[in-house]
Design an enzyme around this catalytic site. Structure first.
Site, PDB file in Angstrom:
ATOM      1  N   MET A  30     -22.048  -1.373 -13.072  1.00 27.04           N
ATOM      2  CA  MET A  30     -21.922  -0.744 -11.748  1.00 27.04           C
ATOM      3  C   MET A  30     -23.288  -0.706 -11.061  1.00 27.04           C
ATOM      4  O   MET A  30     -23.487   0.039 -10.090  1.00 27.04           O
ATOM      5  CB  MET A  30     -21.342   0.666 -11.871  1.00 27.04           C
ATOM      6  CG  MET A  30     -19.930   0.645 -12.455  1.00 27.04           C
ATOM      7  SD  MET A  30     -18.910   2.008 -11.928  1.00 27.04           S
ATOM      8  CE  MET A  30     -19.827   3.398 -12.559  1.00 27.04           C
ATOM      9  N   HIS A  37     -28.790  -1.619 -19.506  1.00 28.83           N
ATOM     10  CA  HIS A  37     -28.104  -2.808 -18.977  1.00 28.83           C
ATOM     11  C   HIS A  37     -28.871  -4.074 -19.364  1.00 28.83           C
ATOM     12  O   HIS A  37     -28.271  -5.086 -19.725  1.00 28.83           O
ATOM     13  CB  HIS A  37     -28.046  -2.756 -17.448  1.00 28.83           C
ATOM     14  CG  HIS A  37     -27.265  -1.605 -16.881  1.00 28.83           C
ATOM     15  ND1 HIS A  37     -27.849  -0.574 -16.199  1.00 28.83           N
ATOM     16  CD2 HIS A  37     -25.934  -1.338 -16.889  1.00 28.83           C
ATOM     17  CE1 HIS A  37     -26.929   0.278 -15.778  1.00 28.83           C
ATOM     18  NE2 HIS A  37     -25.758  -0.147 -16.197  1.00 28.83           N
ATOM     19  N   GLN A 154     -15.260   3.859 -24.187  1.00 27.60           N
ATOM     20  CA  GLN A 154     -14.933   2.702 -23.351  1.00 27.60           C
ATOM     21  C   GLN A 154     -14.889   1.427 -24.202  1.00 27.60           C
ATOM     22  O   GLN A 154     -13.970   0.604 -24.065  1.00 27.60           O
ATOM     23  CB  GLN A 154     -15.986   2.573 -22.251  1.00 27.60           C
ATOM     24  CG  GLN A 154     -15.886   1.307 -21.447  1.00 27.60           C
ATOM     25  CD  GLN A 154     -16.844   1.326 -20.270  1.00 27.60           C
ATOM     26  OE1 GLN A 154     -16.568   1.953 -19.250  1.00 27.60           O
ATOM     27  NE2 GLN A 154     -17.979   0.660 -20.395  1.00 27.60           N
ATOM     28  N   VAL A 177     -29.600   2.238 -25.571  1.00 29.55           N
ATOM     29  CA  VAL A 177     -31.038   2.207 -25.289  1.00 29.55           C
ATOM     30  C   VAL A 177     -31.438   3.578 -24.743  1.00 29.55           C
ATOM     31  O   VAL A 177     -30.734   4.143 -23.892  1.00 29.55           O
ATOM     32  CB  VAL A 177     -31.376   1.090 -24.280  1.00 29.55           C
ATOM     33  CG1 VAL A 177     -32.861   1.098 -23.945  1.00 29.55           C
ATOM     34  CG2 VAL A 177     -30.951  -0.261 -24.841  1.00 29.55           C
TER      35      VAL A 177
END
Ligand code: AMP
Length: 288
Positions: A30, A37, A154, A177
């Site tokens: 997102m 990410h 998820q 992380v």
């Protein structure tokens, strides 16, 4: 790096990569990209020939009153980060491109796994996630798709969905992380005030302490949950506990005893930032 706004452009670029014989990796996000990410992007870059990243703030996974409008957006920094981390194709569709008729008629629902943990207070969230991930997997048709263990529920749900619906993709999960003080990186950390930010690393500390206690003594789950709650209340008084659960890491069902693999998961609100974190004990390959 190619930037695509349209589904047709993605299909064309992926088809070209495939006809050249390359494997395709996909990282759905997102945006407001951070080191969590980027770990996914780097792993995809190391494992796949053609790397696709999507940035789409998916409205259907936000409930009424949640932070859809305020969700952090950093498009220029994201573009540069994707370029630097081996992305070949960045897909940034509009809401109209993804949902041309408004709310979709067809949704992918996960009534059991999706009702546990975060699903208890976000009842439509995982149907929104599964529907958009199904759409994205159908658009990109990757060989592998990459998800973070920070969102453990998820990842469990996506694996199950792919298995149930025979989606031809390998789901890869990557470790959480963290900031140097242990706070799990999250786009929503940007909402924290300095004092909330100072208290937030307690979440990781209590999880690790609880995991250690379980490994050592296997106390009943209720006792561990209580200790976690108490410590958060004392050491992070700005936090409001949404849940603290100890569950089976595959079914996400509550456990009473801790003599076996468990997932310890929590969600705590600091003002408008709802933070989640988790750790596992003895679950092979699933240490967060
Ligand atoms: P989001 O942009 O929050 O939807 O996250 C996109 C992907 O990045 C999801 O698979 C997340 O689990 C993953 N992710 C988010 N934060 C982290 C983190 N701190 N460490 C690893 N993966 C993460």
């Amino acid at each position: 790096m190619q930037v695509a706004r349209r589904i047709a452009e993605v299909r064309e670029a992926v088809a070209a990569a495939r006809s050249a014989g390359g494997s395709v990796g996909f990282v759905p996000t997102m945006g407001a990209l951070h080191a969590g990410h980027l770990y996914l992007l780097d792993t995809a870059a190391a494992e796949c020939d053609f790397r696709v990243v999507s940035i789409f703030v998916n409205p259907t996974q936000f409930g009424p009153g949640e932070d859809l409008a305020a969700y952090p957006r950093t498009p220029e920094a994201d573009l540069a980060a994707c370029r630097e981390h081996g992305t070949d194709l960045l897909f940034t569709p509009s809401v109209e491109e993804m949902y041309p008729g408004g709310e979709p008629e067809t949704v992918v629902s996960v009534p059991n796994l999706g009702a546990r943990l975060c699903g208890a207070n976000r009842p439509t969230h995982f149907a929104g996630v599964c529907t958009v991930v199904t759409k994205l997997l159908n658009i990109v048709q990757p060989d592998r798709a990459y998800f973070g263990r920070k969102d453990f529920q998820q990842a469990v749900i996506i694996r199950r969905m792919v298995e149930d619906l025979n989606v031809p993709v390998e789901i890869r999960t990557c470790p959480t992380v963290r900031e140097p003080d242990g706070l799990a990186m999250s786009s929503r950390n940007a909402y924290l005030s300095p004092e909330q930010r100072r208290q937030a690393p307690v979440l990781h500390a209590v999880l690790e302490e609880a995991a250690e206690r379980i490994r050592r003594d296997h106390p009943p789950a209720a006792r561990v949950r209580e200790a976690i709650r108490r410590k958060i209340e004392v050491e992070a008084p700005l936090g409001e506990i949404d849940y603290v659960e100890i569950v089976d890491p595959w079914t996400l069902r509550n456990v009473e005893q801790t003599h076996r693999p468990v997932l310890i998961a929590l969600a705590v609100r600091f003002g408008r930032a709802r933070l989640i974190d988790n750790t596992t004990v003895d679950a092979p390959g699933s240490r967060a």
